[in-house]
Scaffold this motif. Structure first.
Motif, PDB file in Angstrom:
ATOM      1  N   SER A  67      71.115 -34.972   5.617  1.00 43.81           N
ATOM      2  CA  SER A  67      71.115 -34.287   6.910  1.00 43.81           C
ATOM      3  C   SER A  67      70.074 -33.193   6.906  1.00 43.81           C
ATOM      4  O   SER A  67      69.806 -32.585   5.866  1.00 43.81           O
ATOM      5  CB  SER A  67      72.487 -33.667   7.196  1.00 43.81           C
ATOM      6  N   CYS A  68      69.513 -32.937   8.067  1.00 44.93           N
ATOM      7  CA  CYS A  68      68.544 -31.854   8.229  1.00 44.93           C
ATOM      8  C   CYS A  68      68.872 -31.137   9.526  1.00 44.93           C
ATOM      9  O   CYS A  68      68.654 -31.673  10.607  1.00 44.93           O
ATOM     10  CB  CYS A  68      67.131 -32.393   8.251  1.00 44.93           C
ATOM     11  N   ALA A  69      69.405 -29.929   9.397  1.00 45.62           N
ATOM     12  CA  ALA A  69      69.750 -29.125  10.560  1.00 45.62           C
ATOM     13  C   ALA A  69      68.571 -28.249  10.940  1.00 45.62           C
ATOM     14  O   ALA A  69      68.036 -27.523  10.099  1.00 45.62           O
ATOM     15  CB  ALA A  69      70.974 -28.271  10.254  1.00 45.62           C
ATOM     16  N   ALA A  70      68.174 -28.301  12.201  1.00 45.03           N
ATOM     17  CA  ALA A  70      67.028 -27.543  12.689  1.00 45.03           C
ATOM     18  C   ALA A  70      67.493 -26.391  13.562  1.00 45.03           C
ATOM     19  O   ALA A  70      68.452 -26.514  14.320  1.00 45.03           O
ATOM     20  CB  ALA A  70      66.099 -28.455  13.479  1.00 45.03           C
ATOM     21  N   SER A  71      66.815 -25.266  13.455  1.00 36.45           N
ATOM     22  CA  SER A  71      67.107 -24.124  14.298  1.00 36.45           C
ATOM     23  C   SER A  71      65.791 -23.465  14.690  1.00 36.45           C
ATOM     24  O   SER A  71      64.739 -23.767  14.138  1.00 36.45           O
ATOM     25  CB  SER A  71      68.018 -23.125  13.580  1.00 36.45           C
ATOM     26  N   GLY A  72      65.855 -22.569  15.651  1.00 32.86           N
ATOM     27  CA  GLY A  72      64.642 -21.930  16.126  1.00 32.86           C
ATOM     28  C   GLY A  72      64.075 -22.687  17.310  1.00 32.86           C
ATOM     29  O   GLY A  72      64.819 -23.171  18.154  1.00 32.86           O
ATOM     30  N   ARG A  73      62.771 -22.871  17.349  1.00 38.33           N
ATOM     31  CA  ARG A  73      62.103 -23.500  18.487  1.00 38.33           C
ATOM     32  C   ARG A  73      62.198 -25.022  18.422  1.00 38.33           C
ATOM     33  O   ARG A  73      61.219 -25.728  18.459  1.00 38.33           O
ATOM     34  CB  ARG A  73      60.645 -23.092  18.546  1.00 38.33           C
ATOM     35  N   THR A  74      63.415 -25.512  18.326  1.00 40.31           N
ATOM     36  CA  THR A  74      63.575 -26.956  18.171  1.00 40.31           C
ATOM     37  C   THR A  74      63.152 -27.729  19.414  1.00 40.31           C
ATOM     38  O   THR A  74      62.800 -28.892  19.322  1.00 40.31           O
ATOM     39  CB  THR A  74      65.028 -27.295  17.831  1.00 40.31           C
ATOM     40  N   PHE A  75      63.163 -27.086  20.568  1.00 41.17           N
ATOM     41  CA  PHE A  75      62.786 -27.794  21.783  1.00 41.17           C
ATOM     42  C   PHE A  75      61.335 -28.229  21.752  1.00 41.17           C
ATOM     43  O   PHE A  75      60.921 -29.139  22.463  1.00 41.17           O
ATOM     44  CB  PHE A  75      63.027 -26.897  22.996  1.00 41.17           C
TER      45      PHE A  75
END
Length: 120
Positions: free
Chosen positions: A20-28
């Motif tokens: 799994s790779c959880a992304a945060s920040g400017r993911t849009f």
């Protein structure tokens, strides 16, 4: 974009693991999310990528048919389901994100690696 990879471990030949790779920040603004791996003494290599918006997927020939990349937009998480694992799949696996360009090179953001070890 910050990336947090997890899910590595020790598995026998023929077994399965899901990373799994959880992304945060400017993911849009992420365009592609990818997985790479680096085995001891070898260069880091492309494994798989997914277009964050369309869901189109891309694979290295060595994993095609055995690995599946997918995403959960609501959780900002990308997965790598690995099946029929072989000892040569042993490596540190990294997730990555990029904002422009093609799926296989030129990634802008990298997570920490997670170790996958396949025993024979």
């Amino acid at each position: 974009v910050q990336l947090q990879a997890s899910g590595g471990g020790l598995v026998q030949t023929g077994g399965s693991l899901r990373l799994s790779c959880a992304a945060s920040g400017r993911t849009f603004s992420s365009y592609f999310m990818g997985w790479f791996r680096q085995a001891p003494g070898k260069e880091r290599e492309f494994v798989a990528a997914i277009n964050w918006r369309s869901g189109s997927t891309f694979y290295a020939d060595s994993v095609k048919g055995r690995f599946t990349i997918s995403r959960d937009n609501a959780k900002n998480t990308v997965y790598l389901q690995m099946s029929s694992l072989k000892p040569e799949d042993t490596a540190v696996y990294y997730c990555a994100a990029k904002l422009t360009g093609g799926p296989r090179t030129g990634y802008d953001y990298w997570g920490q690696g997670t170790q996958v070890t396949v025993s024979s």
